[in-house]
Design a protein around this motif. Structure first.
Motif, PDB file in Angstrom:
ATOM      1  N   ILE A  25       0.484 -11.805 -11.456  1.00 32.50           N
ATOM      2  CA  ILE A  25       0.991 -11.022 -10.327  1.00 32.50           C
ATOM      3  C   ILE A  25       0.940 -11.900  -9.085  1.00 32.50           C
ATOM      4  O   ILE A  25      -0.116 -12.417  -8.723  1.00 32.50           O
ATOM      5  N   ASN A  26       2.101 -12.058  -8.444  1.00 28.61           N
ATOM      6  CA  ASN A  26       2.170 -12.857  -7.214  1.00 28.61           C
ATOM      7  C   ASN A  26       2.450 -12.009  -5.979  1.00 28.61           C
ATOM      8  O   ASN A  26       2.089 -12.397  -4.883  1.00 28.61           O
ATOM      9  N   ARG A  27       3.117 -10.865  -6.184  1.00 32.60           N
ATOM     10  CA  ARG A  27       3.489  -9.993  -5.063  1.00 32.60           C
ATOM     11  C   ARG A  27       2.765  -8.659  -5.196  1.00 32.60           C
ATOM     12  O   ARG A  27       2.741  -8.073  -6.272  1.00 32.60           O
ATOM     13  N   VAL A  28       2.211  -8.183  -4.078  1.00 31.73           N
ATOM     14  CA  VAL A  28       1.514  -6.901  -4.086  1.00 31.73           C
ATOM     15  C   VAL A  28       1.911  -6.066  -2.877  1.00 31.73           C
ATOM     16  O   VAL A  28       2.334  -6.592  -1.844  1.00 31.73           O
ATOM     17  N   ILE A  29       1.743  -4.774  -3.064  1.00 31.87           N
ATOM     18  CA  ILE A  29       1.931  -3.809  -1.978  1.00 31.87           C
ATOM     19  C   ILE A  29       0.587  -3.101  -1.846  1.00 31.87           C
ATOM     20  O   ILE A  29       0.083  -2.543  -2.821  1.00 31.87           O
TER      21      ILE A  29
ATOM     22  N   LYS B 158      10.822   0.148  -6.405  1.00 34.33           N
ATOM     23  CA  LYS B 158      12.011  -0.647  -6.065  1.00 34.33           C
ATOM     24  C   LYS B 158      11.805  -2.137  -6.357  1.00 34.33           C
ATOM     25  O   LYS B 158      12.754  -2.878  -6.501  1.00 34.33           O
ATOM     26  N   ASN B 159      10.561  -2.570  -6.372  1.00 31.11           N
ATOM     27  CA  ASN B 159      10.221  -3.983  -6.573  1.00 31.11           C
ATOM     28  C   ASN B 159       9.337  -4.095  -7.814  1.00 31.11           C
ATOM     29  O   ASN B 159       8.111  -4.166  -7.707  1.00 31.11           O
ATOM     30  N   SER B 160       9.954  -4.145  -8.972  1.00 29.72           N
ATOM     31  CA  SER B 160       9.206  -4.095 -10.230  1.00 29.72           C
ATOM     32  C   SER B 160       8.295  -5.301 -10.448  1.00 29.72           C
ATOM     33  O   SER B 160       7.403  -5.260 -11.289  1.00 29.72           O
ATOM     34  N   ASP B 161       8.491  -6.359  -9.682  1.00 34.98           N
ATOM     35  CA  ASP B 161       7.616  -7.531  -9.818  1.00 34.98           C
ATOM     36  C   ASP B 161       6.377  -7.429  -8.921  1.00 34.98           C
ATOM     37  O   ASP B 161       5.576  -8.351  -8.866  1.00 34.98           O
ATOM     38  N   CYS B 162       6.224  -6.309  -8.242  1.00 33.40           N
ATOM     39  CA  CYS B 162       5.071  -6.093  -7.363  1.00 33.40           C
ATOM     40  C   CYS B 162       4.057  -5.163  -8.025  1.00 33.40           C
ATOM     41  O   CYS B 162       4.421  -4.208  -8.709  1.00 33.40           O
ATOM     42  N   ALA B 163       2.790  -5.428  -7.788  1.00 31.54           N
ATOM     43  CA  ALA B 163       1.723  -4.518  -8.183  1.00 31.54           C
ATOM     44  C   ALA B 163       1.337  -3.698  -6.964  1.00 31.54           C
ATOM     45  O   ALA B 163       1.479  -4.158  -5.828  1.00 31.54           O
ATOM     46  N   ALA B 164       0.839  -2.503  -7.209  1.00 32.76           N
ATOM     47  CA  ALA B 164       0.375  -1.635  -6.137  1.00 32.76           C
ATOM     48  C   ALA B 164      -1.147  -1.671  -6.088  1.00 32.76           C
ATOM     49  O   ALA B 164      -1.804  -1.452  -7.107  1.00 32.76           O
ATOM     50  N   ILE B 165      -1.692  -1.975  -4.914  1.00 31.15           N
ATOM     51  CA  ILE B 165      -3.146  -1.967  -4.739  1.00 31.15           C
ATOM     52  C   ILE B 165      -3.509  -0.624  -4.118  1.00 31.15           C
ATOM     53  O   ILE B 165      -3.265  -0.383  -2.934  1.00 31.15           O
TER      54      ILE B 165
ATOM     55  N   ALA C 179       1.814   6.320 -14.645  1.00 28.65           N
ATOM     56  CA  ALA C 179       2.816   7.173 -15.290  1.00 28.65           C
ATOM     57  C   ALA C 179       4.233   6.644 -15.064  1.00 28.65           C
ATOM     58  O   ALA C 179       5.114   6.827 -15.915  1.00 28.65           O
ATOM     59  N   LEU C 180       4.436   5.985 -13.926  1.00 32.09           N
ATOM     60  CA  LEU C 180       5.764   5.460 -13.598  1.00 32.09           C
ATOM     61  C   LEU C 180       5.940   3.999 -14.019  1.00 32.09           C
ATOM     62  O   LEU C 180       6.956   3.385 -13.707  1.00 32.09           O
ATOM     63  N   GLY C 181       4.959   3.456 -14.711  1.00 37.23           N
ATOM     64  CA  GLY C 181       5.060   2.077 -15.199  1.00 37.23           C
ATOM     65  C   GLY C 181       4.815   1.020 -14.141  1.00 37.23           C
ATOM     66  O   GLY C 181       5.207  -0.136 -14.299  1.00 37.23           O
ATOM     67  N   ILE C 182       4.133   1.403 -13.061  1.00 32.29           N
ATOM     68  CA  ILE C 182       3.818   0.465 -11.979  1.00 32.29           C
ATOM     69  C   ILE C 182       2.453  -0.153 -12.258  1.00 32.29           C
ATOM     70  O   ILE C 182       1.494   0.555 -12.588  1.00 32.29           O
ATOM     71  N   THR C 183       2.357  -1.455 -12.136  1.00 28.46           N
ATOM     72  CA  THR C 183       1.067  -2.120 -12.279  1.00 28.46           C
ATOM     73  C   THR C 183       0.218  -1.755 -11.071  1.00 28.46           C
ATOM     74  O   THR C 183       0.646  -1.922  -9.929  1.00 28.46           O
TER      75      THR C 183
END
Length: 171
Positions: free
Chosen positions: A3-7, A89-96, A108-112
């Motif tokens: 993971i390189n991009r995070v929100i 919207k940004n599937s290459d981002c993980a959510a912190i 549930a939505l497939g978000i890391t």
């Protein structure tokens, strides 16, 4: 998957700032996005986190104009909803996010999703810190509630659970 991009949501950012561990974030990730609602939530308060956040150069504030309907259905807070909508919207981002409902929604939505404790594990695995135990205590001291069972799980995932038991036997 690397993971390189995070929100990042407000509570992880606040406790990392207050515990003086926020500098781990740009060492772990190349791009750190902060939704506008999260930025506003933090900077409208008068505390250490709001003062520090405005001077951080490694964050990128992103305007979130609409909450995804599948996220809105979970009835989360503004920050969590913006983080997860942006992550959709940004599937290459993980959510912190630390909020349990937000983590469930993301999964549930497939978000890391990554929690604040998970960041410490990642930092240890990458050799940025020797142990997560001092970091966990700093997070607790900064106001993050972590149950003893979660702390034990984090230590186990970081490979520190056996070390603690060994120390107890040696004494």
């Amino acid at each position: 998957m690397s993971i390189n991009r995070v929100i990042i949501n407000s509570s992880p950012l606040i406790v990392l700032l207050k515990s003086q561990q926020a500098e781990l974030i740009p060492q772990l990730f190349t791009e750190i996005l902060v939704p506008s609602g999260v930025f506003e939530e933090i900077t409208t308060k008068d505390d250490v986190a709001s003062t520090q956040l405005t001077s951080i150069s490694w964050i990128q504030t992103v305007e979130v104009n609409a909450i995804a309907p599948v996220v809105a259905a979970w009835d989360l807070g503004k920050g969590e909803s913006q983080v997860l909508s942006l992550a959709l919207k940004n599937s290459d981002c993980a959510a912190i996010v630390d909020d349990r409902a937000a983590r469930r929604c993301g999964q549930a939505l497939g978000i890391t999703t990554i929690g604040t404790g998970g960041l410490l594990i990642l930092a240890k695995r990458r050799g940025l810190i020797p142990s997560i135990s001092p970091g966990i205590q700093a997070l607790r001291d900064a106001g993050l509630w972590l149950s003893d069972s979660l702390v034990n799980l984090l230590k186990q995932q970081a490979g520190e659970q056996g070390e603690q038991r060994k120390k107890n036997y040696d004494q």
